[in-house]
Design a protein around this motif. Structure first.
Motif, PDB file in Angstrom:
ATOM      1  N   MET A 164      -4.866  15.425  -9.931  1.00  0.00           N
ATOM      2  CA  MET A 164      -3.342  15.361  -9.701  1.00  0.00           C
ATOM      3  C   MET A 164      -2.677  16.435  -8.862  1.00  0.00           C
ATOM      4  SD  MET A 164      -2.450  12.651 -10.963  1.00  0.00           S
ATOM      5  CE  MET A 164      -0.626  12.816 -11.107  1.00  0.00           C
ATOM      6  N   PRO A 165      -3.035  17.811  -9.111  1.00  0.00           N
ATOM      7  CA  PRO A 165      -2.480  18.976  -8.227  1.00  0.00           C
ATOM      8  C   PRO A 165      -2.860  18.709  -6.762  1.00  0.00           C
ATOM      9  CG  PRO A 165      -3.669  19.759 -10.168  1.00  0.00           C
ATOM     10  CD  PRO A 165      -3.755  18.699 -10.090  1.00  0.00           C
ATOM     11  N   ALA A 166      -3.998  18.145  -6.502  1.00  0.00           N
ATOM     12  CA  ALA A 166      -4.542  17.838  -5.091  1.00  0.00           C
ATOM     13  C   ALA A 166      -3.797  16.772  -4.604  1.00  0.00           C
ATOM     14  CB  ALA A 166      -6.213  17.531  -5.147  1.00  0.00           C
ATOM     15  N   LEU A 167      -3.437  15.635  -5.197  1.00  0.00           N
ATOM     16  CA  LEU A 167      -2.718  14.621  -4.769  1.00  0.00           C
ATOM     17  C   LEU A 167      -1.112  15.071  -4.688  1.00  0.00           C
ATOM     18  CD1 LEU A 167      -3.709  11.745  -6.935  1.00  0.00           C
ATOM     19  CD2 LEU A 167      -4.291  12.080  -4.470  1.00  0.00           C
ATOM     20  N   PHE A 168      -0.555  16.056  -5.318  1.00  0.00           N
ATOM     21  CA  PHE A 168       0.708  16.521  -5.139  1.00  0.00           C
ATOM     22  C   PHE A 168       0.584  17.463  -3.953  1.00  0.00           C
ATOM     23  CE2 PHE A 168       1.868  15.547  -9.449  1.00  0.00           C
ATOM     24  CZ  PHE A 168       2.964  14.866  -9.102  1.00  0.00           C
ATOM     25  N   TYR A 169      -0.372  18.300  -3.717  1.00  0.00           N
ATOM     26  CA  TYR A 169      -0.752  19.142  -2.330  1.00  0.00           C
ATOM     27  C   TYR A 169      -0.488  18.200  -1.056  1.00  0.00           C
ATOM     28  CZ  TYR A 169      -1.712  22.957  -5.709  1.00  0.00           C
ATOM     29  OH  TYR A 169      -1.734  23.847  -6.574  1.00  0.00           O
ATOM     30  N   LEU A 170      -1.390  17.129  -1.202  1.00  0.00           N
ATOM     31  CA  LEU A 170      -1.500  16.335  -0.207  1.00  0.00           C
ATOM     32  C   LEU A 170      -0.072  15.589   0.304  1.00  0.00           C
ATOM     33  CD1 LEU A 170      -3.325  14.745   1.861  1.00  0.00           C
ATOM     34  CD2 LEU A 170      -3.381  12.964   0.045  1.00  0.00           C
ATOM     35  N   LEU A 174       9.017  20.637  -2.882  1.00  0.00           N
ATOM     36  CA  LEU A 174       9.002  20.287  -4.289  1.00  0.00           C
ATOM     37  C   LEU A 174       7.628  19.634  -4.843  1.00  0.00           C
ATOM     38  CD1 LEU A 174      10.876  19.700  -6.710  1.00  0.00           C
ATOM     39  CD2 LEU A 174      11.401  17.307  -5.948  1.00  0.00           C
ATOM     40  N   PHE A 175       7.264  18.930  -3.912  1.00  0.00           N
ATOM     41  CA  PHE A 175       5.701  18.430  -4.120  1.00  0.00           C
ATOM     42  C   PHE A 175       4.737  19.631  -4.478  1.00  0.00           C
ATOM     43  CE2 PHE A 175       7.073  14.062  -2.754  1.00  0.00           C
ATOM     44  CZ  PHE A 175       6.404  13.291  -4.011  1.00  0.00           C
ATOM     45  N   LEU A 176       5.083  20.503  -3.511  1.00  0.00           N
ATOM     46  CA  LEU A 176       3.789  21.814  -3.578  1.00  0.00           C
ATOM     47  C   LEU A 176       4.184  22.383  -5.028  1.00  0.00           C
ATOM     48  CD1 LEU A 176       4.111  22.920   0.087  1.00  0.00           C
ATOM     49  CD2 LEU A 176       2.193  21.634  -0.915  1.00  0.00           C
ATOM     50  N   SER A 180       2.671  23.851 -10.558  1.00  0.00           N
ATOM     51  CA  SER A 180       2.833  23.723 -11.914  1.00  0.00           C
ATOM     52  C   SER A 180       1.635  22.918 -12.681  1.00  0.00           C
ATOM     53  CB  SER A 180       4.096  23.193 -12.249  1.00  0.00           C
ATOM     54  OG  SER A 180       4.233  21.929 -11.945  1.00  0.00           O
ATOM     55  N   PHE A 181       1.127  22.043 -12.182  1.00  0.00           N
ATOM     56  CA  PHE A 181       0.047  21.244 -12.736  1.00  0.00           C
ATOM     57  C   PHE A 181      -1.205  22.269 -12.843  1.00  0.00           C
ATOM     58  CE2 PHE A 181       2.035  17.120 -12.396  1.00  0.00           C
ATOM     59  CZ  PHE A 181       1.462  16.468 -13.265  1.00  0.00           C
ATOM     60  N   ARG A 187      -0.460  25.259 -15.443  1.00  0.00           N
ATOM     61  CA  ARG A 187      -0.539  25.109 -16.770  1.00  0.00           C
ATOM     62  C   ARG A 187      -1.695  24.275 -17.190  1.00  0.00           C
ATOM     63  NH1 ARG A 187       3.841  20.531 -18.269  1.00  0.00           N
ATOM     64  NH2 ARG A 187       2.037  19.391 -17.343  1.00  0.00           N
ATOM     65  N   GLY A 188      -2.329  23.478 -16.320  1.00  0.00           N
ATOM     66  CA  GLY A 188      -3.539  22.834 -16.893  1.00  0.00           C
ATOM     67  C   GLY A 188      -3.484  21.462 -17.753  1.00  0.00           C
ATOM     68  N   PRO A 189      -4.413  21.054 -18.511  1.00  0.00           N
ATOM     69  CA  PRO A 189      -3.981  19.737 -19.222  1.00  0.00           C
ATOM     70  C   PRO A 189      -3.271  20.442 -20.394  1.00  0.00           C
ATOM     71  CG  PRO A 189      -6.395  20.629 -19.180  1.00  0.00           C
ATOM     72  CD  PRO A 189      -5.601  21.563 -18.390  1.00  0.00           C
ATOM     73  N   ARG A 190      -2.501  19.565 -21.159  1.00  0.00           N
ATOM     74  CA  ARG A 190      -1.636  19.645 -22.209  1.00  0.00           C
ATOM     75  C   ARG A 190      -2.634  19.053 -23.460  1.00  0.00           C
ATOM     76  NH1 ARG A 190       4.073  17.307 -21.621  1.00  0.00           N
ATOM     77  NH2 ARG A 190       4.205  18.050 -23.690  1.00  0.00           N
ATOM     78  N   TRP A 191      -3.658  18.505 -23.360  1.00  0.00           N
ATOM     79  CA  TRP A 191      -4.417  17.792 -24.547  1.00  0.00           C
ATOM     80  C   TRP A 191      -5.876  18.100 -24.128  1.00  0.00           C
ATOM     81  CZ3 TRP A 191      -1.450  15.163 -21.054  1.00  0.00           C
ATOM     82  CH2 TRP A 191      -1.868  14.376 -20.217  1.00  0.00           C
ATOM     83  N   ASN A 192      -6.690  18.166 -25.273  1.00  0.00           N
ATOM     84  CA  ASN A 192      -7.996  18.377 -24.918  1.00  0.00           C
ATOM     85  C   ASN A 192      -8.945  17.150 -25.415  1.00  0.00           C
ATOM     86  OD1 ASN A 192     -10.533  19.430 -24.676  1.00  0.00           O
ATOM     87  ND2 ASN A 192     -10.359  20.934 -26.299  1.00  0.00           N
ATOM     88  N   HIS A 193      -9.227  16.388 -24.396  1.00  0.00           N
ATOM     89  CA  HIS A 193     -10.177  15.108 -24.324  1.00  0.00           C
ATOM     90  C   HIS A 193     -11.659  15.299 -24.713  1.00  0.00           C
ATOM     91  CE1 HIS A 193      -6.865  12.088 -23.786  1.00  0.00           C
ATOM     92  NE2 HIS A 193      -6.541  12.941 -22.750  1.00  0.00           N
ATOM     93  N   LYS A 194     -12.284  14.822 -25.679  1.00  0.00           N
ATOM     94  CA  LYS A 194     -13.428  15.273 -25.980  1.00  0.00           C
ATOM     95  C   LYS A 194     -14.275  14.098 -26.250  1.00  0.00           C
ATOM     96  CE  LYS A 194     -13.049  19.477 -28.028  1.00  0.00           C
ATOM     97  NZ  LYS A 194     -13.294  20.491 -29.056  1.00  0.00           N
TER      98      LYS A 194
END
Length: 70
Positions: free
Chosen positions: A6-12, A52-54, A59-60, A63-70
């Protein structure tokens, strides 16, 4: 994995908006389907959207992920 993609797509997206603004400054009408020439306000808006996209991408990343998927 999503927290890296997601951050990479926002940077793009932000980079492409800023490149489009630079294109409108230095080569108006180049690779443009519209015959309209962009004004300074339109170019400023494109730069603002790119920044704004950058910022959202940063911020992504911080902050990192808000949940922990296992």
């Amino acid at each position: 994995m999503k927290h890296k993609v997601m951050p990479a797509l926002f940077y793009l997206a932000g980079g492409l908006w800023i490149i489009a603004a630079l294109r409108d400054i230095f080569a108006p009408g180049f690779f443009s389907m519209s015959p309209r020439v962009m004004s300074a306000t339109d170019i400023g808006g494109e730069v603002a959207v790119g920044i704004l996209f950058l910022i959202v991408g940063l911020s992504f990343r911080k902050r990192g992920p808000r949940w922990n998927h296992k």
